[in-house]
Design a protein around this motif. Structure first.
Motif, PDB file in Angstrom:
ATOM      1  N   ALA A  93       0.816  -1.223   0.000  1.00 28.35           N
ATOM      2  CA  ALA A  93       0.000   0.000   0.000  1.00 28.35           C
ATOM      3  C   ALA A  93       0.847   1.270   0.000  1.00 28.35           C
ATOM      4  O   ALA A  93       0.804   2.066   0.937  1.00 28.35           O
ATOM      5  CB  ALA A  93      -0.967   0.000   1.185  1.00 28.35           C
ATOM      6  N   PRO A  94       1.634   1.482  -1.060  1.00 26.85           N
ATOM      7  CA  PRO A  94       2.462   2.700  -1.091  1.00 26.85           C
ATOM      8  C   PRO A  94       1.592   3.952  -1.031  1.00 26.85           C
ATOM      9  O   PRO A  94       0.513   3.985  -1.619  1.00 26.85           O
ATOM     10  CB  PRO A  94       3.198   2.599  -2.426  1.00 26.85           C
ATOM     11  N   LEU A 123       4.923  -5.871  -4.771  1.00 26.24           N
ATOM     12  CA  LEU A 123       4.115  -4.739  -4.331  1.00 26.24           C
ATOM     13  C   LEU A 123       2.667  -5.202  -4.246  1.00 26.24           C
ATOM     14  O   LEU A 123       2.116  -5.676  -5.234  1.00 26.24           O
ATOM     15  CB  LEU A 123       4.239  -3.553  -5.282  1.00 26.24           C
ATOM     16  N   ALA A 124       2.080  -5.073  -3.066  1.00 27.88           N
ATOM     17  CA  ALA A 124       0.689  -5.459  -2.837  1.00 27.88           C
ATOM     18  C   ALA A 124      -0.151  -4.190  -2.713  1.00 27.88           C
ATOM     19  O   ALA A 124       0.105  -3.357  -1.841  1.00 27.88           O
ATOM     20  CB  ALA A 124       0.578  -6.307  -1.574  1.00 27.88           C
ATOM     21  N   GLY A 125      -1.125  -4.048  -3.612  1.00 27.58           N
ATOM     22  CA  GLY A 125      -1.953  -2.853  -3.634  1.00 27.58           C
ATOM     23  C   GLY A 125      -3.422  -3.176  -3.442  1.00 27.58           C
ATOM     24  O   GLY A 125      -3.895  -4.245  -3.829  1.00 27.58           O
ATOM     25  N   ALA A 133      -4.266   5.621  -5.564  1.00 29.82           N
ATOM     26  CA  ALA A 133      -5.156   4.993  -6.547  1.00 29.82           C
ATOM     27  C   ALA A 133      -4.555   3.656  -6.982  1.00 29.82           C
ATOM     28  O   ALA A 133      -3.334   3.504  -7.095  1.00 29.82           O
ATOM     29  CB  ALA A 133      -5.341   5.913  -7.752  1.00 29.82           C
ATOM     30  N   PHE A 134      -5.425   2.692  -7.240  1.00 30.83           N
ATOM     31  CA  PHE A 134      -4.998   1.342  -7.607  1.00 30.83           C
ATOM     32  C   PHE A 134      -4.064   1.355  -8.814  1.00 30.83           C
ATOM     33  O   PHE A 134      -3.013   0.705  -8.809  1.00 30.83           O
ATOM     34  CB  PHE A 134      -6.235   0.484  -7.878  1.00 30.83           C
ATOM     35  N   GLU A 135      -4.416   2.085  -9.852  1.00 34.17           N
ATOM     36  CA  GLU A 135      -3.585   2.125 -11.061  1.00 34.17           C
ATOM     37  C   GLU A 135      -2.241   2.802 -10.794  1.00 34.17           C
ATOM     38  O   GLU A 135      -1.238   2.478 -11.416  1.00 34.17           O
ATOM     39  CB  GLU A 135      -4.313   2.794 -12.225  1.00 34.17           C
ATOM     40  N   ARG A 136      -2.217   3.731  -9.879  1.00 33.07           N
ATOM     41  CA  ARG A 136      -0.960   4.390  -9.492  1.00 33.07           C
ATOM     42  C   ARG A 136      -0.037   3.385  -8.799  1.00 33.07           C
ATOM     43  O   ARG A 136       1.163   3.341  -9.063  1.00 33.07           O
ATOM     44  CB  ARG A 136      -1.327   5.518  -8.560  1.00 33.07           C
ATOM     45  N   GLY A 152      -7.458  -6.794  -3.787  1.00 30.02           N
ATOM     46  CA  GLY A 152      -8.886  -6.521  -3.724  1.00 30.02           C
ATOM     47  C   GLY A 152      -9.121  -5.266  -2.900  1.00 30.02           C
ATOM     48  O   GLY A 152      -8.246  -4.415  -2.781  1.00 30.02           O
ATOM     49  N   ALA A 153     -10.304  -5.155  -2.319  1.00 28.99           N
ATOM     50  CA  ALA A 153     -10.664  -3.971  -1.532  1.00 28.99           C
ATOM     51  C   ALA A 153     -10.241  -4.183  -0.084  1.00 28.99           C
ATOM     52  O   ALA A 153     -10.946  -4.813   0.700  1.00 28.99           O
ATOM     53  CB  ALA A 153     -12.162  -3.711  -1.625  1.00 28.99           C
ATOM     54  N   ARG A 154      -9.085  -3.653   0.302  1.00 23.36           N
ATOM     55  CA  ARG A 154      -8.534  -3.809   1.653  1.00 23.36           C
ATOM     56  C   ARG A 154      -8.195  -2.473   2.298  1.00 23.36           C
ATOM     57  O   ARG A 154      -7.416  -2.422   3.239  1.00 23.36           O
ATOM     58  CB  ARG A 154      -7.274  -4.669   1.615  1.00 23.36           C
ATOM     59  N   GLY A 155      -8.718  -1.375   1.749  1.00 24.11           N
ATOM     60  CA  GLY A 155      -8.406  -0.063   2.317  1.00 24.11           C
ATOM     61  C   GLY A 155      -6.912   0.213   2.216  1.00 24.11           C
ATOM     62  O   GLY A 155      -6.275  -0.122   1.218  1.00 24.11           O
TER      63      GLY A 155
END
Length: 180
Positions: A93-94, A123-125, A133-136, A152-155
């Motif tokens: 989550a950078p 890298l886990a996003g 942002a996910f794409e970032r 997935g959706a993990r905040g």
């Protein structure tokens, strides 16, 4: 166990109770890289501290970074003489410190280093991370030469995400430990 010291690189304001990094420190004895000031982070100070800890490590290290810790790892890797001591890095989550709202809160961290990392990385996003942002995050992984994992959706993949000791993340770290 493995012959590597795992260094935890928390983000802005440190990783408190309930955060997976804190749980990993407690459960596995991993070492948190302590910074002088968690609330007003200075990139040069944080980089110098990481340089000192890696240089002093008796052998190879693994980095397990979260949020601003990911940005630190990339910046440090672009400037260090000790990259050969890093066996691999888990980047979770950078934080996008180039985003105007974050750049105003965390000054002096832009631009983000975008060179390929000189060590293997994952890298886990998260798809709904409020700080990147996910794409970032996916673009950072590509620039850094890191394998990208869609969580997935993990905040923000922190204590508020309710992950506890986050076995899924620890399994990702194990892929770096067990690499050839």
């Amino acid at each position: 166990m493995h012959p590597f010291q795992v260094l935890l690189l928390p983000g802005w304001q440190d990783s408190g109770p309930g955060h997976w990094q804190t749980e990993w420190e407690r459960l596995h004895g991993y070492r948190r890289v302590q910074q002088h000031d968690w609330t007003r982070p200075l990139r040069g100070d944080w980089s110098a501290r990481l340089e000192e800890v890696v240089a002093d490590a008796p052998g190879e290290v693994l980095l397990a970074a979260h949020s601003l810790g990911c940005i630190l790892a990339a910046w440090w890797a672009a400037h260090t003489r000790h990259a050969r001591k890093v066996h691999g890095a888990l980047l979770v989550a950078p934080g996008d410190v180039q985003r105007p709202d974050l750049a105003a809160q965390i000054r002096g961290w832009a631009p983000i280093a975008r060179r390929p990392l000189p060590f293997p990385a994952v890298l886990a996003g998260s798809r709904d991370d409020p700080y990147c942002a996910f794409e970032r995050a996916r673009a950072m992984a590509q620039d850094w030469g890191a394998r990208f994992v869609d969580l997935g959706a993990r905040g923000h993949v922190n204590a508020e995400s309710g992950l506890g000791d986050w076995p899924e993340g620890h399994a990702l770290l194990q892929t770096l430990i067990n690499k050839d």
